[in-house]
Design a protein around this motif. Sequence first.
Motif, mmCIF file in Angstrom:
data_model
loop_
_atom_site.group_PDB
_atom_site.id
_atom_site.type_symbol
_atom_site.label_atom_id
_atom_site.label_comp_id
_atom_site.label_asym_id
_atom_site.label_seq_id
_atom_site.Cartn_x
_atom_site.Cartn_y
_atom_site.Cartn_z
ATOM 1 N N CYS A 88 -0.697 42.178 0.149
ATOM 2 C CA CYS A 88 -0.892 43.577 -0.206
ATOM 3 C C CYS A 88 -1.355 44.406 0.990
ATOM 4 C CB CYS A 88 -1.922 43.681 -1.332
ATOM 5 S SG CYS A 88 -2.368 45.376 -1.759
ATOM 6 N N ALA A 89 -2.378 43.943 1.686
ATOM 7 C CA ALA A 89 -2.896 44.710 2.825
ATOM 8 C C ALA A 89 -1.827 44.914 3.890
ATOM 9 C CB ALA A 89 -4.110 43.998 3.426
ATOM 10 N N SER A 133 -4.464 37.560 -16.156
ATOM 11 C CA SER A 133 -3.426 36.539 -16.343
ATOM 12 C C SER A 133 -2.084 36.948 -15.771
ATOM 13 C CB SER A 133 -3.246 36.244 -17.837
ATOM 14 O OG SER A 133 -4.375 35.595 -18.368
ATOM 15 N N LEU A 134 -2.002 38.151 -15.223
ATOM 16 C CA LEU A 134 -0.720 38.672 -14.741
ATOM 17 C C LEU A 134 -0.811 38.930 -13.240
ATOM 18 C CD1 LEU A 134 2.138 39.827 -15.701
ATOM 19 C CD2 LEU A 134 1.030 42.058 -15.472
ATOM 20 N N LYS A 145 -3.905 42.899 -6.861
ATOM 21 C CA LYS A 145 -3.770 41.544 -7.433
ATOM 22 C C LYS A 145 -2.319 41.080 -7.460
ATOM 23 C CE LYS A 145 -2.905 42.658 -12.214
ATOM 24 N NZ LYS A 145 -2.930 42.217 -13.604
ATOM 25 N N LEU A 146 -1.364 42.053 -7.491
ATOM 26 C CA LEU A 146 0.050 41.692 -7.563
ATOM 27 C C LEU A 146 0.675 41.458 -6.195
ATOM 28 C CD1 LEU A 146 1.226 44.103 -10.402
ATOM 29 C CD2 LEU A 146 0.738 41.652 -10.558
ATOM 30 N N ALA A 171 4.538 45.241 -7.668
ATOM 31 C CA ALA A 171 4.165 46.000 -8.861
ATOM 32 C C ALA A 171 5.392 46.673 -9.472
ATOM 33 C CB ALA A 171 3.095 47.033 -8.509
ATOM 34 N N LEU A 172 6.252 47.223 -8.610
ATOM 35 C CA LEU A 172 7.478 47.852 -9.100
ATOM 36 C C LEU A 172 8.419 46.811 -9.716
ATOM 37 C CD1 LEU A 172 8.064 50.339 -6.159
ATOM 38 C CD2 LEU A 172 7.493 50.951 -8.514
#
Length: 379
Positions: free
Chosen positions: A111-112, A252-253, A277-278, A284-285
Amino acid sequence: MATTSMCELSAYTVDMPMARSFGHAANNRNTAESLVLTYEHAGIAANGECAPRHYVTGETLASVSAELAQVNWTRYRDGLESSDPVGVLQTLMAHGMGDLLGTIPQNNTCCALELLAIDVLCKRLQAPVLKQLAVPAAMLAPRPFSQVKDTALSVDTFLASRGPFHVVKVKAGSHFAEDLVVLDTLRAALGPQTTIIFDVNMAWSLDDALVRCAALRERQVNIVEEPLPPRSFSALAQLQRRTGIEVMLDESLCSLSDATQAAKLRSCTHFNLRVAKLGGLSRALELARFADEVGMGYQVGVQVAECATLIDAGRTLSFLLPNAFTTEAGQSDLFFPNPIAQPSSKLDRADNVIIAPCGTGFGTVMTTAISPFQHTRYF
């Protein structure tokens, strides 16, 4: 191909006190924990952020730092400074970070690095992220956001200070009888039309949840979020069948695999999409597209105490996802009187709507308040 002019990329480990605590059944947070990447080159100042939470993805600030030490920085920099920034950005958004990194690290590290890459590439193109991703002006009207009532905030203070209310999320506490009093007070004040989400943060057993979700249904709670230990997909399906409650997944996702399994077992009706978190905006998309395909609802969520690029990235995601039933805007303006970054998106707290991010890239501008934090320079 990378240029030979001076370039700097550094990581800051941010552990910053919050002006007030934020509590729920599983934790009470008093400090922000983020890792912020900063990049300066050829007149461009860009940044990225992640907010690792061990109880969500198993990651920590230390684990993210360890993964960053293994990044092929030459390869990554070549992508950032490619002669074809449009092509690099399109590949990143369509296929994730594989071309830029070679190997894919865990979610928060990814993510970063992804948010920094998007920020750099859009700034090179002198465009806001939303414009570069072809979001039409009609989709940029201010978006309503949820209000979150945590256990450190009394229900009376919440009702007096946080309206108007579009969607309300209530964080479960350690005493369910007290939670029911809160819910009764909120429903009486808000009326039947306002959606209420009750977020348990994985604190209940199935036996407890079966009894308690029946009580939630009696109080017209619309959705219960993550009531059971993580990835209790079969038990969540049973909970929905036996109580009629709708379930939203959060902890949980963390991957498309999680989403696929949950959909197959009919474990939930909604996803909570949080950028950190994703593993970034592109993932996310991807999960939102999957949700649309299978008829799943979703909201755009935040990590508590985001303090830099994640603020604008999450709000950017909300404008990219018109089908999201609500958005969490975070409380960075309330948590941090001396912020390390100024977001380009704004919150209109009179109407509780988000004003779209503006400026080039995400538009997040770092302040001098980040200077005291420990940092490592990678190039």
